[in-house]
Scaffold this motif. Structure first.
Motif, short mmCIF file in Angstrom:
data_model
loop_
_atom_site.label_atom_id
_atom_site.label_comp_id
_atom_site.label_asym_id
_atom_site.label_seq_id
_atom_site.Cartn_x
_atom_site.Cartn_y
_atom_site.Cartn_z
N GLY A 192 0.79 -1.23 0.00
CA GLY A 192 0.00 0.00 0.00
C GLY A 192 0.81 1.28 0.00
O GLY A 192 0.25 2.37 0.07
N SER A 193 2.14 1.14 -0.09
CA SER A 193 2.95 2.36 -0.09
C SER A 193 4.31 2.14 -0.73
O SER A 193 4.81 1.02 -0.79
N ILE A 194 4.89 3.23 -1.17
CA ILE A 194 6.25 3.19 -1.72
C ILE A 194 7.23 2.84 -0.61
O ILE A 194 8.13 2.01 -0.80
N LYS A 195 7.06 3.45 0.55
CA LYS A 195 7.96 3.20 1.67
C LYS A 195 7.92 1.73 2.10
O LYS A 195 8.96 1.11 2.34
N GLY A 196 6.72 1.17 2.19
CA GLY A 196 6.58 -0.23 2.57
C GLY A 196 7.19 -1.17 1.56
O GLY A 196 7.87 -2.14 1.91
N ALA A 197 6.97 -0.88 0.27
CA ALA A 197 7.54 -1.71 -0.79
C ALA A 197 9.07 -1.63 -0.78
O ALA A 197 9.74 -2.64 -0.96
N ALA A 198 9.59 -0.43 -0.54
CA ALA A 198 11.05 -0.26 -0.49
C ALA A 198 11.63 -1.08 0.66
O ALA A 198 12.67 -1.74 0.50
N LYS A 199 10.96 -1.07 1.79
CA LYS A 199 11.43 -1.83 2.95
C LYS A 199 11.43 -3.33 2.65
O LYS A 199 12.39 -4.02 2.95
N VAL A 200 10.37 -3.82 2.03
CA VAL A 200 10.27 -5.24 1.67
C VAL A 200 11.39 -5.64 0.73
O VAL A 200 11.98 -6.72 0.85
N MET A 201 11.70 -4.77 -0.21
CA MET A 201 12.72 -5.08 -1.23
C MET A 201 14.13 -4.69 -0.78
O MET A 201 15.08 -4.88 -1.52
N ASN A 202 14.22 -4.10 0.41
CA ASN A 202 15.51 -3.70 0.98
C ASN A 202 16.25 -2.70 0.08
O ASN A 202 17.45 -2.85 -0.20
N ILE A 203 15.50 -1.70 -0.38
CA ILE A 203 16.08 -0.63 -1.20
C ILE A 203 15.63 0.70 -0.60
O ILE A 203 14.71 0.75 0.22
N SER A 204 16.24 1.78 -1.04
CA SER A 204 15.86 3.10 -0.53
C SER A 204 14.52 3.53 -1.12
O SER A 204 14.12 3.08 -2.20
N THR A 205 13.86 4.41 -0.40
CA THR A 205 12.60 4.96 -0.88
C THR A 205 12.82 5.70 -2.20
O THR A 205 11.99 5.63 -3.10
N ARG A 206 13.94 6.39 -2.31
CA ARG A 206 14.26 7.12 -3.55
C ARG A 206 14.40 6.18 -4.74
O ARG A 206 13.93 6.49 -5.84
N THR A 207 15.03 5.03 -4.52
CA THR A 207 15.15 4.04 -5.60
C THR A 207 13.77 3.54 -6.00
O THR A 207 13.47 3.41 -7.20
N MET A 208 12.91 3.29 -5.02
CA MET A 208 11.54 2.83 -5.30
C MET A 208 10.78 3.91 -6.08
O MET A 208 10.05 3.60 -7.01
N GLU A 209 10.96 5.17 -5.71
CA GLU A 209 10.30 6.26 -6.43
C GLU A 209 10.76 6.28 -7.90
O GLU A 209 9.97 6.56 -8.79
N SER A 210 12.02 5.96 -8.12
CA SER A 210 12.54 5.88 -9.49
C SER A 210 11.85 4.76 -10.26
O SER A 210 11.47 4.94 -11.42
N TYR A 211 11.69 3.60 -9.62
CA TYR A 211 10.97 2.49 -10.25
C TYR A 211 9.54 2.89 -10.58
O TYR A 211 9.02 2.56 -11.65
N VAL A 212 8.90 3.61 -9.68
CA VAL A 212 7.52 4.04 -9.90
C VAL A 212 7.44 4.90 -11.16
O VAL A 212 6.56 4.69 -12.01
#
Length: 85
Positions: free
Chosen positions: A26-46
């Motif tokens: 339900g969130s970028i932050k939660g997904a980043a934590k699950v994947m063990n990556i930074s929130t910024r990296t997840m935002e880039s994927y988004v």
């Protein structure tokens, strides 16, 4: 739907994993934590996913997931890792 499936094939495995984890947590932050990556990296994927799928909003990920993964199992279900790891 066929056009959407063709666009989905352009996503990398990591982008697909990101899309699913964003929907499931339900969130970028939660997904980043699950994947063990930074929130910024997840935002880039988004942004990459939105561009490749011609989406305007992250909330559209939910419908993409339901239409293509949850019901049809287009890709093997990616297992969400324990968030406590």
């Amino acid at each position: 739907i066929m056009m959407q499936q063709q666009k989905l094939l352009s996503l990398t495995r990591r982008e697909l994993e990101s899309l699913e984890n964003i929907v499931l947590t339900g969130s970028i932050k939660g997904a980043a934590k699950v994947m063990n990556i930074s929130t910024r990296t997840m935002e880039s994927y988004v942004e990459q996913i939105k561009n490749k799928l011609s989406l305007q909003y992250k909330c559209q990920f939910n419908q993409i997931y339901i239409d293509n993964f949850y019901q049809r199992k287009l890709e093997p279900n990616l297992r969400i890792r324990n968030m406590n790891q």
